[in-house]
Each structure stands twice: as C-alpha cells, then as structure tokens.
Design a protein around this motif. Structure first.
Motif, mmCIF file in Angstrom:
data_model
loop_
_atom_site.group_PDB
_atom_site.id
_atom_site.type_symbol
_atom_site.label_atom_id
_atom_site.label_comp_id
_atom_site.label_asym_id
_atom_site.label_seq_id
_atom_site.Cartn_x
_atom_site.Cartn_y
_atom_site.Cartn_z
ATOM 1 N N LYS A 18 0.912 -1.298 -0.200
ATOM 2 C CA LYS A 18 -0.108 -0.153 0.158
ATOM 3 C C LYS A 18 0.756 1.269 -0.017
ATOM 4 C CE LYS A 18 -3.820 -2.461 2.406
ATOM 5 N NZ LYS A 18 -4.679 -2.512 3.457
ATOM 6 N N TYR A 19 1.865 1.309 -0.880
ATOM 7 C CA TYR A 19 2.856 2.459 -1.120
ATOM 8 C C TYR A 19 2.362 3.192 -2.359
ATOM 9 C CZ TYR A 19 6.847 5.093 -1.629
ATOM 10 O OH TYR A 19 7.770 6.205 -2.021
ATOM 11 N N VAL A 20 2.366 4.349 -1.932
ATOM 12 C CA VAL A 20 1.919 5.340 -3.328
ATOM 13 C C VAL A 20 3.283 6.391 -3.243
ATOM 14 C CG1 VAL A 20 0.373 6.812 -4.474
ATOM 15 C CG2 VAL A 20 -0.412 4.975 -3.389
ATOM 16 N N HIS A 21 4.016 6.435 -4.176
ATOM 17 C CA HIS A 21 4.994 7.581 -4.303
ATOM 18 C C HIS A 21 4.486 8.549 -5.290
ATOM 19 C CE1 HIS A 21 9.616 8.623 -5.334
ATOM 20 N NE2 HIS A 21 8.849 9.523 -4.751
ATOM 21 N N VAL A 22 4.210 9.748 -4.676
ATOM 22 C CA VAL A 22 3.790 10.888 -5.294
ATOM 23 C C VAL A 22 4.939 11.862 -5.554
ATOM 24 C CG1 VAL A 22 2.353 12.832 -5.277
ATOM 25 C CG2 VAL A 22 1.570 10.923 -4.070
ATOM 26 N N ASN B 86 -3.358 -9.909 -10.973
ATOM 27 C CA ASN B 86 -2.316 -9.110 -9.925
ATOM 28 C C ASN B 86 -2.405 -7.857 -9.961
ATOM 29 O OD1 ASN B 86 -2.149 -11.636 -8.488
ATOM 30 N ND2 ASN B 86 0.275 -11.742 -9.179
ATOM 31 N N LEU B 87 -2.368 -7.300 -11.259
ATOM 32 C CA LEU B 87 -2.260 -5.938 -11.638
ATOM 33 C C LEU B 87 -3.208 -5.147 -11.155
ATOM 34 C CD1 LEU B 87 -0.233 -3.814 -13.339
ATOM 35 C CD2 LEU B 87 -1.848 -4.188 -14.993
ATOM 36 N N TYR C 281 -3.976 -2.099 -7.859
ATOM 37 C CA TYR C 281 -4.373 -0.677 -7.770
ATOM 38 C C TYR C 281 -5.609 -0.719 -6.773
ATOM 39 C CZ TYR C 281 -1.991 0.775 -11.990
ATOM 40 O OH TYR C 281 -0.681 1.197 -12.679
ATOM 41 N N ALA C 282 -6.566 -1.690 -6.692
ATOM 42 C CA ALA C 282 -7.574 -1.666 -5.967
ATOM 43 C C ALA C 282 -7.088 -1.545 -4.286
ATOM 44 C CB ALA C 282 -8.358 -2.558 -6.018
ATOM 45 N N THR C 283 -6.202 -2.261 -4.077
ATOM 46 C CA THR C 283 -5.784 -2.462 -2.681
ATOM 47 C C THR C 283 -4.999 -1.200 -2.149
ATOM 48 O OG1 THR C 283 -5.196 -4.796 -2.976
ATOM 49 C CG2 THR C 283 -4.095 -3.671 -1.164
ATOM 50 N N ALA C 284 -4.069 -0.363 -3.228
ATOM 51 C CA ALA C 284 -3.774 0.551 -2.808
ATOM 52 C C ALA C 284 -4.528 2.056 -2.932
ATOM 53 C CB ALA C 284 -2.418 1.112 -3.636
ATOM 54 N N ALA D 162 -11.513 -6.375 -7.371
ATOM 55 C CA ALA D 162 -10.940 -4.709 -7.634
ATOM 56 C C ALA D 162 -11.662 -3.825 -8.101
ATOM 57 C CB ALA D 162 -9.633 -5.258 -8.503
ATOM 58 N N TYR D 163 -12.482 -4.241 -9.027
ATOM 59 C CA TYR D 163 -13.373 -3.545 -9.695
ATOM 60 C C TYR D 163 -14.515 -2.958 -8.948
ATOM 61 C CZ TYR D 163 -11.583 -3.736 -14.577
ATOM 62 O OH TYR D 163 -10.893 -3.934 -15.639
ATOM 63 N N ALA D 164 -15.044 -3.772 -8.051
ATOM 64 C CA ALA D 164 -15.929 -3.427 -7.057
ATOM 65 C C ALA D 164 -15.394 -2.178 -5.976
ATOM 66 C CB ALA D 164 -16.706 -4.394 -6.454
ATOM 67 N N THR D 165 -14.246 -2.639 -5.580
ATOM 68 C CA THR D 165 -13.493 -1.947 -4.678
ATOM 69 C C THR D 165 -13.374 -0.500 -4.982
ATOM 70 O OG1 THR D 165 -12.476 -3.846 -3.675
ATOM 71 C CG2 THR D 165 -11.457 -1.802 -3.080
#
Length: 890
Positions: free
Chosen positions: A255-259, A288-289, A293-296, A331-334
């Motif tokens: 859950k890492y997002v680099h801005v 997995n891809l 995106y949904a998890t993050a 993932a789509y629902a999340t």
C-alpha cells in the motif's frame, strides 16, 4: 531511522547534492536545441559512466525533480516520441553492467531466519544482485515459520540493517528481474509485519523485521519503498509483462504510493507502461495488476477500462484460476468501477465451473463484488448459494466471509432462506464470537434484517456477546447504528443490548464523530423497537440543535429523526423548530419524497409541535404538483390527518388530496380510509361527493377495521351528514357489539354522536341499549372547564338583563356554555374559542354540536367567535351592543 550498533555503518539518506556545474552547463546548452525542433538532426549526446560522481549527482538531481528520464546502456537513435512527450534523454551506463561476474552464494538452504541473516551478512560483499534479491525473497518465506526466536546476542537486527543498507546502495544497478524480486520480497515482509509486529516480543522475527523495515510510524517503510520506486521508475521500459505485474503487485501489497513533484504517482507510470501491453499479459498478471490498484486505492480509469475490454474480448476465461476471477471482480467493485460486460462474462463463466475449486473467501468476494457494483446475475447467486448450503460445514468461512456473503444476498435482494439459515445455524454453534469484529457483527445482523430473514437464536447470540463486552469503543459509529437498526427492523427485542448501546453513546464526550445517518437511524431504531432511553434522545437532540447547519442531513434522515421523537413521545421543541426552519428555508421540496413529506407533517402533528410556516410550505408544494400519483393512500391519509390534528386548514390542499384519494380509493386499507375521512370531517371539509364515493370502499373494508377506525368512520359520516345504508346497517352494529370492550372513552363518545345522528334521521339502526348507555355515559363524563373568555361573555349577558344558566347538560348529552330566554324563546350560547376553529372555519365537532343540539334538543345555538369578541377589546358598551345584535335583543 535510529542508528544501528557501532559496528555497522549508519543508515541515512544519501546526500542530495546539486549536480556539478559542468554537467548542468552542458545540459542547459542542449535544452534550446531539443526544444526548438520536433526531431532534431544529429545532436551532441552526453555519455556518462555511471560510476563517476558527476553522473550520479546529475541523475539523482533529475530523479528528485520527478523528471522523466530514459536510462539506456547502449547507443541508439533517439525516438521522436521521446521529444514529443518531453522526455529528457540521458545516456547512462547501468551500474555494474561491466562488473566481473561473481560466484553465486546459495541462501535457500537455511532452516531459520537467524541462520539466513547471518549467512548473508558474512558474505555480504560477495553477494551478487541476484543473491540479494534471493535473500529478501527467502526472508519473506522463512519469517512465517512458527515458534522461531532469535537470540538478542545474535545481533540479527544489526546484521539485517546492514544488509538493507547495502541493498539500497546497489539497487540502482539491479537488472529489472532482480529489482522486481527484491521489491516484492520487501513488500511481502512489510505487509505482514506492519500491523501488530511492534507488539511482538523482542527477539521474535516479526518484531525484528518490523523495527528494521517498518519503523515508528512507518518511517522506515516510506524511505525504503521510495528508493525502490525511484530505482524501478528509471528502467520501467525494460520490464517484461510478468515483472511489471509483480512490481505493481508489490506496491499494492505494501500500500505504497509514491507521489512525484508533478503530482503523478508510481501507479500512474506503471499504468502508462502496462496499458499498451495488456494483450501480452497472462491471466495471473492481469489479476495481480488490477488487484494492486484496488488494494492501494489508486484508480486509473484508462487501465481499468482497457483491462475489462481485454478480458471481455477473450474467447473464454479458462485461463483464469478461481482466485484470479475473484480478485478481478473484487478490484473493480472496490474502486467503484462497474463494467457490465466484464461482470456478465465472468459470471457466465463461473456458473459453468465446479465451485469446489473456489475457496470460501473467493466465493464471498465474488458475491460481495456483484452486490457492491449493483451488477445483477441471479443465476450466479443461485449457483453459489446452492453450493454453500450443500457443504458439510462452514468452518473454512472466516467471519468476514460469512458476513460479506449474507450482506451481498441482502443487498442484491437475492432471497435464499436456506443459505441464511445455514449461516445463522453455523454462527450459533460457534463456541465464541470473539473472532468477529464490530463491522462483521453489524453487517451480519443488518443483512438478516434487510433480507427479512428471521433467526432469533442468531440475534440472541450476537446481542448476548455484545452485552458482555467491557466496552464498545472498538465499534465504529456506523456499526453501532446498523446493529440497533437491524434489531428494530427485524422486530427482535433485546432491552439489554439497546441499553448498552444507548449508554455507550451517552457517555461519549462529544458526538462530533457521528454523521447524520447515524443520528437518524439510531433514534429511529429506538422508537421502532419501543426501547426507551431519554438520555440518548436528549443528547442526540441537543447535538443536532447546536449544529451550524442541517445541510448534511438528507430529507429522509430529517424525516426519520422527527418521526422517531414523535413516536417515542420524546419532547424536544428546539429540535423540531430547527428541523422545520431548515425545511422552510429550502428553495424547493422536490428532493423530499411523498413519504418524507407525509411522515414529516405527521410527526409534527403527533408531537403537538406547531409550526405554521412548515405546514404552509408543504401545502404550497403539494398544490403546485402536476400530479399526486407518487402519493400512496397511506401518505394521503397521513397528510390530511396531520393537518386536521395540527388544526392547519388549507381548503385548496384538501380539495387536491380528496381528488387524489377518490382516484385511488380502491387501494386504501381500513385504517387509511377511516383516518382520511375523519381528518376531512375534523377540518370541516365535508363535501357530500367525497363521502358518497368513499362509502363503497369503506363498506368493503369494514370487517378489517379496528375499534378506533369503526368510531372514526361513524363520527365522520355523522359530521358530513351523508347517509350510507350500505355502510351503516346490522353488520355495522354487530361489529360495534363485538368490539365493545375495545372502544376507548373517546371512541364511545363518537359512537354516541353517531347514534344521535341516527335519531336526527329517525333511522331504525341504533346501538343496542347497553352500548347506548355506555357511550352516553362516556360522552357526558368530561368535567366542564369554563374559560376566561366564557366568563367575560356571561358577565356582559347579565349586564344587559339576560338571565343565563351556565354549563347546562342538555338531553342530547351536549354541554352548552349558557342557555337563556329571549322573547320567550329558549336559546343556547356557545363561546367558541380557538380550539373550535381551524383558520376560523368551524371544526367538525363544532358543526356537529350546533346541528344536533338544534335538531334534537329543539332550540337554536348562537356562536360567539373568539376573534369577533377580541376585536371589542375592553369596551363594554360595544360588547353589550354586539350581544344584543347577535341575540336580537332591543
């Protein structure tokens, strides 16, 4: 990061120095040429050896500025696209590209984490990039081995820190496969130890890994993954599809997002690289891809759309494993992304499979995803529910899976009683519910209430567990609200549960953490369940009154709130006044449904809270509507009842509501038609056409009327003076006899007035003598309460020489304010105060009294309206003259 033991070099950020002047100058000399032409001819190129300080300094500077940099190892013609997208080409030899090959160090034979760390530390300088990647991958596997302890004398923490320092120092020269393996290994470890690792005992693998890789407030994690992200972004174009998917999966797992400085994120860059190549991704890579995106919580519209289109175009989905199908729709629902064709294709594929290949969590996530996105597929839900009920046991289902499953079926309206029974029975048979968290309790009981599935033992077990808890601090406001809502909706009474929840809310210092839906649903639940908790109602009302604005409240939430206070008989004038003022200030009431409108005015009438502007606003809104088709009979009945009870008259409104009622008269139930006609009569709206047309419907529903509806119908027709032999006959009398013991004193008084009405018309239909006597006694039982207005009028009557007999009980049973003789003729005088009128129109009771006294007692009744007397103020001469004129006395 805290400093390591003295024997190890400190871990700190590498110096972010400005690039050397010569390098910057050379770069600036090239910028005009690059910006002046779309595809320049032969350009001078800067070639740096990556091992030179100048090259590293310039590269670091560009990376920190979030500039797009292309790193290449061989000379190649510059692409036009590089200039078109503003990419700055920089030829930079990969670090370690020409280094001497090293002998591989085998790290996969270690039996424990301590052994692995020690071995890697001893051979640290000999480890190749591939060895380092393999080390972190092995760590992610070994630390999960149970009952491991690492002696603090082993210095494992310091050794691991040294290995981490070395990894970050050389990571820029990693091949993309080694880089992916390293980041994925680190991500798996961080994801597993970040939560709860700090609470473990010192020396435990989880605690050591947490302290080194996560740190206090995740500071270490952020630093480590920032370095990893920067290194990977530089060579992203070299990643094959599998590595690109695994890299994305790693960042999602952690859950890492680099801005970056330009606002873009590492996930934006990954998506831009992945979208053109989706056709080359296999099923696992795609799953997995999109899962990452949904998890993050990183939505990339183009990626989600392209991915869905790609899957839909596949001939079949046999290449997807069950878990991959589940992860994809999850993932789509999340992310709130609905793609009907994708969901339809996945569902059509799943219903053809043997569901034994799906784990419990996969099944739960699938139905949850369809429910969340609102994608309907009854065959899928039926297939999954049939599979679950055929299982020998639901032990593989974790609490979250059980909760999500019943939640999904309730949300989609897919009824399956056997499924709900199996899940409920399973939960009841559990020794303890300690494995359930607050949201799982909330979702489970909410689902049973929403689906209308009764399971008293389940609700009893859940309630008992919650009541036994020391505190409800772990419960989110939404969970608390949903739980009491579920018990109220399901008709399951549990006073101890409601008391515990109410006490929990009351004991809070502030209710600022609660939203409008919480307040509305909570008080609604207590009112619906009939659970009294005055302190709770007062605390909620006081909080709402102190709010600057009620804009966050939806119309239904406002409606449910005032309804709850009215139903629970919890008086709070300031709350009612604030809500009404808010509604009156609205430009339009279009956002209020017909039910919202009817319940709101009903609540104010029931609570006895007067607010003429509110009733005026509602009336104006209804009158201006083109049609009242949205108003069902119950809504129409509630509105006219509310206006009658609150003594708010609006003839145009009543006319429109009456027309709508006549069009839908066959849809009225017994109580609705009785209340509608009672309200019309109470407000003096006694059009003969209305009562004649409604008589047939009332006759058909008579057997379904309760005692109060019987009395209301009888009284309403007596006021309107509209005879209806089909309604009032022997069957009606038999019904009255059967309900005799259930009539209230007020209802008996109404029956007495109906019986007088029969006398007026000399009808043969009469109440039985015993019921006549009972109703007559009830009618005359009220003690007189002369008003100051009445005393003033009587005083002036005496002053003009008229002898009055006060508070006279007539033969009919009515009590008159005064009876006197004028020119030898007997005459009754009624001093009619505000309660005798609705906007200066006589109420039904006033109309009926004057008429029946005249018809039955045989003398006229004159009325002294309060507003006419009030105009005369204290001028006795004018008052006496007014009375002489009214009574015809010279």
């Amino acid at each position: 990061i805290p400093p390591p033991p003295p024997s190890d070099p400190p871990l700190r950020r590498r110096p972010r120095s400005q690039p050397p002047a010569a390098a910057v100058l050379s770069l600036l000399l090239l910028l005009p040429a690059w910006s002046s032409a779309f595809a320049p001819p032969a350009l001078p190129l800067l070639l740096f050896d990556s091992r030179r300080t100048e090259a590293i300094g310039l590269w670091r500077h560009l990376r920190l500025r979030s500039m797009s940099v292309v790193v290449v190892s061989d000379l190649f013609p510059l692409k036009k696209s590089s200039f078109r997208h503003g990419v700055l080409p920089l030829l930079l030899q990969s670090r370690g590209m020409n280094s001497t090959p090293r002998k591989r160090i085998r790290l996969d034979g270690c039996a424990s984490l301590g052994e692995l760390i020690q071995k890697a530390h001893e051979h640290l300088e000999s480890l190749s990039n591939r060895d380092i990647a393999a080390f972190w991958s092995e760590v992610s596997k070994l630390f999960r081995v149970r009952n491991q302890t690492i002696s603090q004398n082993n210095s494992a923490s310091g050794q691991l820190r040294t290995i981490l320092i070395h990894t970050l120092r050389v990571i820029d020269g990693f091949h993309h496969r080694d880089l992916t393996q390293t980041i994925l290994g680190l991500a798996k470890i961080i994801a597993n130890v970040e939560k709860g690792g700090r609470r473990m005992n010192k020396g435990s693998p989880r605690r050591i890994l947490h302290d080194v890789l996560v740190g206090n407030r995740s500071q270490h994690k952020q630093f480590i993954l920032e370095e990893c992200s920067a290194a990977s972004m530089l060579i992203l174009h070299k990643f094959d599809e599998r590595c690109l998917s695994n890299l994305t999966y790693a960042f999602g797992l952690a859950k890492y997002v680099h801005v970056f400085e330009d606002g873009s994120t590492n996930f934006d860059h990954l998506a831009r690289e992945a979208v053109p190549r989706l056709g080359s991704f296999n099923a696992q890579d795609m799953s997995n891809l999109i899962w990452a995106y949904a998890t993050a919580k990183q939505l990339h519209k183009e990626l989600f759309t392209s991915m869905a289109d790609r899957i839909v175009q596949l001939d079949d989905l046999r290449i997807f494993k069950p878990q991959e199908l589940s992860n994809t729709v999850w993932a789509y629902a999340t992310m709130g992304e609905s793609h009907s064709k994708l969901f339809e294709k996945v569902a059509d594929h799943i219903i053809q499979l043997d569901l034994r290949s799906f784990i419990s969590q996969a099944l739960s996530n699938i139905v949850w995803a369809y429910a969340t996105t609102g994608e309907s597929h009854p065959k899928l839900f039926e297939r999954i529910s049939n599979h679950i009920i055929q299982l020998d046991s639901l032990r593989p289902f974790k609490p979250q899976a059980l909760s999500n499953t019943v939640w999904a079926y309730a949300t989609t309206g897919e009824s399956h009683t056997e499924l709900f029974k199996k899940v409920g029975d399973h939960i009841v048979q559990l020794d303890s519910l300690r494995a359930f968290n607050s949201q799982e309790f909330s979702n489970t009981v909410w689902a049973y209430a929403k689906a209308g599935e009764s399971h008293p033992k389940l609700l009893e077990k859940v309630a008992h567990h919650i009541v036994q808890l020391d505190s409800l601090r772990s419960f989110e406001p939404q969970s608390v609200s949903n739980i009491v809502w579920a018990y109220a909706s399901g008709g399951e009474s549990h006073p101890e549960l409601f008391k515990k929840v109410g006490d929990h809310i009351v004991q809070r210092d502030s209710l600022r953490a609660f939203d409008s839906q919480f307040f509305s649903n909570t008080v609604w639940a207590y009112a619906t369940a009939g659970e009294s908790h005055p302190e709770l109602f007062k605390k909620v009302a006081d909080h709402i009154v102190q709010l600057d604005s009620l804009r966050p409240f939806k119309p239904q939430e406002l409606t449910n709130t005032v309804w709850a206070y009215a139903t629970a008989s919890e008086s709070h004038p300031e709350l009612f006044n604030k809500v009404a003022d808010h509604i009156v200030r609205q430009e339009s009431l279009r956002s209020f449904s017909s039910q919202d409108i009817s319940i709101t005015v009903w609540a104010y009438a029931t609570a006895g809270e007067s607010h003429p502007k509110l009733f005026e606003k509602v009336a104006h809104h209804i009158v201006r509507l083109d049609s009242l088709r949205a108003f069902n009979p119950q809504a129409l009945s509630n509105i006219v009842w509310a206006y009658a009870t609150a003594k708010e008259s609006n003839p145009i409104l009543f006319q429109k509501l009456s027309e709508a009622a006549l069009k839908n008269r066959t849809e009225f139930n017994a109580q609705a038609i009785a209340n509608f006609l009672w309200a019309a009569a109470t407000n003096g709206h006694v059009e003969q056409h209305l009562f004649e047309e409604m008589a047939q419907t009332a006759t058909a529903l008579l057997t379904k009327c309760n005692s109060q509806s019987y009395a209301n119908l009888a009284w309403a027709y007596a006021v309107a003076d509209v005879q209806s032999p089909s309604l009032f006959n022997k069957e009606f009398i038999n019904g009255c006899v059967q309900k005799e013991s259930k009539f209230t004193l007020e209802a008996l008084g109404q029956l007495h007035q109906w019986n007088l009405w029969q006398d007026e018309h000399k009808s043969n239909i009469r109440l039985p003598p015993s019921l006549q006597k009972k109703s007559h006694n009830s009618f005359i039982s009220q003690d007189p309460h002369p008003s100051a207005l009445q005393d003033d009028v009587i005083s002036e009557l005496s002053a003009i020489g008229l002898t009055c007999e006060e508070e006279v009980l007539t033969k009919s049973g009515y009590r008159l304010d005064a009876i006197l003789e004028v020119s030898g003729n007997k005459m009754g005088v009624e001093v009619d105060g505000p309660s005798h009128f609705v906007n200066r129109r006589p109420t039904g009771n006033t109309i009926l009294k004057h008429r029946q006294v005249t018809d039955i007692d045989g003398f006229p009744v004159v009325s002294v309206p309060y507003w006419e007397w009030g105009k005369l103020k204290k001028d006795r001469a004018k008052k006496q003259q007014y009375l002489r004129s009214l009574l015809g006395v010279n």
